[in-house]
Design a protein around this motif. Structure first.
Motif, mmCIF file in Angstrom:
data_model
loop_
_atom_site.group_PDB
_atom_site.id
_atom_site.type_symbol
_atom_site.label_atom_id
_atom_site.label_comp_id
_atom_site.label_asym_id
_atom_site.label_seq_id
_atom_site.Cartn_x
_atom_site.Cartn_y
_atom_site.Cartn_z
ATOM 1 N N LYS A 245 31.471 -14.749 12.121
ATOM 2 C CA LYS A 245 30.491 -15.816 12.316
ATOM 3 C C LYS A 245 30.026 -16.435 10.996
ATOM 4 C CE LYS A 245 26.635 -12.511 12.742
ATOM 5 N NZ LYS A 245 25.966 -12.830 11.468
ATOM 6 N N GLU A 246 30.314 -15.772 9.877
ATOM 7 C CA GLU A 246 29.888 -16.285 8.571
ATOM 8 C C GLU A 246 30.825 -17.347 7.997
ATOM 9 O OE1 GLU A 246 27.878 -12.516 9.333
ATOM 10 O OE2 GLU A 246 30.022 -13.016 9.309
ATOM 11 N N TYR A 247 31.921 -17.638 8.654
ATOM 12 C CA TYR A 247 32.852 -18.676 8.203
ATOM 13 C C TYR A 247 32.086 -19.967 7.942
ATOM 14 C CZ TYR A 247 37.730 -20.431 8.186
ATOM 15 O OH TYR A 247 38.971 -20.916 7.850
ATOM 16 N N ARG A 248 32.354 -20.629 6.816
ATOM 17 C CA ARG A 248 31.537 -21.768 6.392
ATOM 18 C C ARG A 248 32.340 -22.694 5.491
ATOM 19 N NH1 ARG A 248 27.456 -17.914 3.165
ATOM 20 N NH2 ARG A 248 27.484 -17.025 5.255
ATOM 21 N N GLN A 249 31.695 -23.778 5.031
ATOM 22 C CA GLN A 249 32.378 -24.777 4.229
ATOM 23 C C GLN A 249 31.811 -24.879 2.813
ATOM 24 O OE1 GLN A 249 35.164 -26.534 5.813
ATOM 25 N NE2 GLN A 249 34.601 -24.689 6.948
ATOM 26 N N GLY A 276 27.131 -22.313 9.965
ATOM 27 C CA GLY A 276 26.578 -22.070 11.277
ATOM 28 C C GLY A 276 25.091 -21.742 11.226
ATOM 29 N N ASN A 277 24.555 -21.436 12.409
ATOM 30 C CA ASN A 277 23.147 -21.088 12.548
ATOM 31 C C ASN A 277 23.008 -20.111 13.708
ATOM 32 O OD1 ASN A 277 23.152 -22.836 14.938
ATOM 33 N ND2 ASN A 277 23.098 -24.536 13.475
ATOM 34 N N ASP A 278 21.810 -19.983 14.235
ATOM 35 C CA ASP A 278 21.595 -19.026 15.332
ATOM 36 C C ASP A 278 22.348 -19.412 16.608
ATOM 37 O OD1 ASP A 278 19.968 -17.544 13.702
ATOM 38 O OD2 ASP A 278 18.101 -18.398 14.472
ATOM 39 N N SER A 279 22.698 -20.701 16.737
ATOM 40 C CA SER A 279 23.354 -21.184 17.955
ATOM 41 C C SER A 279 24.823 -21.515 17.772
ATOM 42 C CB SER A 279 22.629 -22.434 18.481
ATOM 43 O OG SER A 279 21.264 -22.172 18.726
ATOM 44 N N VAL A 280 25.232 -21.756 16.546
ATOM 45 C CA VAL A 280 26.608 -22.170 16.243
ATOM 46 C C VAL A 280 27.188 -21.182 15.243
ATOM 47 C CG1 VAL A 280 28.081 -24.043 15.463
ATOM 48 C CG2 VAL A 280 25.911 -24.564 16.591
ATOM 49 N N THR A 303 34.447 -23.881 16.004
ATOM 50 C CA THR A 303 33.467 -22.803 15.920
ATOM 51 C C THR A 303 33.915 -21.637 16.792
ATOM 52 O OG1 THR A 303 32.146 -23.607 17.799
ATOM 53 C CG2 THR A 303 31.570 -24.442 15.612
ATOM 54 N N LYS A 304 33.358 -20.486 16.529
ATOM 55 C CA LYS A 304 33.612 -19.323 17.363
ATOM 56 C C LYS A 304 32.798 -19.409 18.647
ATOM 57 C CE LYS A 304 33.295 -15.294 15.541
ATOM 58 N NZ LYS A 304 34.399 -14.759 16.372
ATOM 59 N N LYS A 305 33.373 -18.935 19.739
ATOM 60 C CA LYS A 305 32.671 -18.964 21.020
ATOM 61 C C LYS A 305 31.630 -17.858 21.131
ATOM 62 C CE LYS A 305 36.371 -21.191 23.638
ATOM 63 N NZ LYS A 305 37.252 -21.099 24.826
ATOM 64 N N THR A 306 31.808 -16.784 20.363
ATOM 65 C CA THR A 306 30.850 -15.677 20.375
ATOM 66 C C THR A 306 30.651 -15.192 18.944
ATOM 67 O OG1 THR A 306 32.410 -13.822 20.560
ATOM 68 C CG2 THR A 306 31.827 -14.969 22.596
ATOM 69 N N THR A 307 29.733 -14.257 18.790
ATOM 70 C CA THR A 307 29.507 -13.669 17.461
ATOM 71 C C THR A 307 30.445 -12.503 17.191
ATOM 72 O OG1 THR A 307 27.792 -12.216 18.358
ATOM 73 C CG2 THR A 307 27.084 -14.358 17.457
ATOM 74 N N GLU A 308 31.218 -12.095 18.192
ATOM 75 C CA GLU A 308 32.133 -10.972 18.016
ATOM 76 C C GLU A 308 33.318 -11.386 17.149
ATOM 77 O OE1 GLU A 308 31.579 -7.844 19.094
ATOM 78 O OE2 GLU A 308 29.622 -8.651 19.660
ATOM 79 N N PRO A 309 33.860 -10.478 16.333
ATOM 80 C CA PRO A 309 35.028 -10.805 15.525
ATOM 81 C C PRO A 309 36.196 -11.257 16.407
ATOM 82 C CG PRO A 309 34.047 -8.755 14.768
ATOM 83 C CD PRO A 309 33.353 -9.111 16.055
ATOM 84 N N GLY A 310 36.916 -12.283 15.968
ATOM 85 C CA GLY A 310 38.048 -12.779 16.737
ATOM 86 C C GLY A 310 38.257 -14.262 16.522
ATOM 87 N N ALA A 333 24.717 -27.892 12.078
ATOM 88 C CA ALA A 333 25.651 -27.844 13.197
ATOM 89 C C ALA A 333 24.875 -27.914 14.506
ATOM 90 C CB ALA A 333 26.483 -26.570 13.128
ATOM 91 N N VAL A 334 25.232 -28.869 15.361
ATOM 92 C CA VAL A 334 24.507 -29.123 16.611
ATOM 93 C C VAL A 334 24.923 -28.106 17.671
ATOM 94 C CG1 VAL A 334 24.090 -30.801 18.436
ATOM 95 C CG2 VAL A 334 24.347 -31.567 16.056
#
Length: 352
Positions: A245-249, A276-280, A303-310, A333-334
């Motif tokens: 989830k930490e993937y960023r630009q 990302g943020n709490d929702s994205v 974006t990832k669909k969940t916070t789980e690795p994958g 991120a909206v």
């Protein structure tokens, strides 16, 4: 007389049918993210058309649409061969229109996992039709020895920069070939003799060294994308781990329009510029297009669909602006489901 009356009635019926099929007050003026499933979104505007390129079923597909937010059915333009260096693991293709042809840059390998065989290949359209046949121009030598392709080095996510009448390739690669895919990734740049041939030697442009691009199990710089504004040149790239989830630009900025892109000292690194943020979660691998009427700038990203690795991901888009100093301001991120105004000019296209 009966013939002309029939023609009149048919024409009137067609006009009414068109109006009834798409009355102006029924056209949606907003949309919500995500726009579709997928990853590594590459969208480019050519004329009035939005060309979207992506990998599917071990091949590469493209679609063309007048609308950013509504993708048309895609056509497979290339399938990986049954044997050879590019027979598996087709990743993150990009399509570019250069000198009257479409060029597709993609990563592929003999097998995987582990994904230690990834190299970059190029396809070229036989004409200026994005749906034309494509010829395989082969593998690019992304190693340190231009004369010896056997010393080639792992490379993915290639894009191209056209600057001051020269063409450059920019990609994510390894410093040296390794036998594990748990290997740090760096950004490299190299001049091109033509859209399918590298010239000279590769130059190490960026390594994951800053606090905001390190800290996880594997440090990565990947997914470089060129963004231009007036006379400024930027490279927006992904960092941290693509499966987290930490993937960023991050961003590299060319110091001035006359600076040498092959000199690492010509670039200024800042970041993160979009995350990302709490929702994205896991904002990554972006591309950029103008709205249909050319008045807005938009960022396309996954974006990832969940916070789980994958790697279960979807595609999103949102507008961005520019700061007073000419740097991009991507904003936040909206979150999914929040209505966004459709790209400027898109509603009018659908109404007409």
């Amino acid at each position: 007389m009966r013939f002309y009356l029939t023609l009149f009635l048919v024409a009137a019926f067609c006009a009414c049918a068109k109006s009834e099929n798409l009355p102006k007050d029924s056209v949606e003026t907003t949309f919500t993210n995500p726009v579709w499933n997928g990853a590594d979104p590459w969208m480019v505007k050519q004329g009035d058309d939005y060309i979207y390129c992506f990998s599917r079923n071990n091949g590469i597909a493209v679609s063309s649409s007048k609308l950013m937010t509504k993708r048309e059915p895609a056509k497979t333009i290339w399938k990986a061969p049954s044997t050879g260096w590019n027979s598996n693991c087709v990743w993150a293709p990009e399509i570019h229109f250069i000198d009257g042809h479409w060029y597709v840059y993609y990563a592929a390998g003999v097998s995987g996992p582990p994904f230690i065989h990834q190299r970059t290949g190029v396809l070229r359209s036989i004409n200026d039709d994005v749906y034309s046949e494509y010829e395989d121009m082969g593998m690019l030598n992304t190693g340190d020895n231009p004369e010896d392709s056997s010393k080639n080095v792992w490379a993915i996510d290639m894009t191209v920069l056209e600057h001051n009448d020269k063409l450059y390739a920019i990609w994510s690669g390894w410093l040296e070939q390794r036998d594990t895919d748990a290997t740090p990734q760096h950004l490299f740049i190299q001049e091109m003799e033509n859209p399918y041939t590298l010239k000279g030697k590769r130059v190490l442009l960026s390594s994951p060294e800053e606090s905001w691009e390190t800290g996880g199990p594997l440090n990565l710089n990947e997914g470089p994308q060129v963004l231009k504004h007036d006379d400024q040149v930027f490279i927006i790239y992904s960092c941290r781990e693509s499966w987290l989830k930490e993937y960023r630009q991050g961003m590299l900025q060319l110091k001035d329009s006359g600076a040498d892109p092959l000199d690492p000292e010509s670039w200024i690194k800042t970041g993160p510029v979009f995350e990302g943020n709490d929702s994205v979660h896991g904002v990554g691998h972006v591309s950029f297009v103008k709205s249909p009427d050319g008045t807005e700038d938009w960022i396309i990203y996954h974006t990832k669909k969940t916070t789980e690795p994958g790697w279960d991901r979807d595609v999103r888009m949102q507008p961005f602006t520019w700061n007073a100093d000419g740097t991009p301001e991507f904003g936040e991120a909206v979150k999914a489901g929040k209505p966004l105004k459709r790209p400027s000019g898109e509603v009018e296209i659908e109404q007409n």
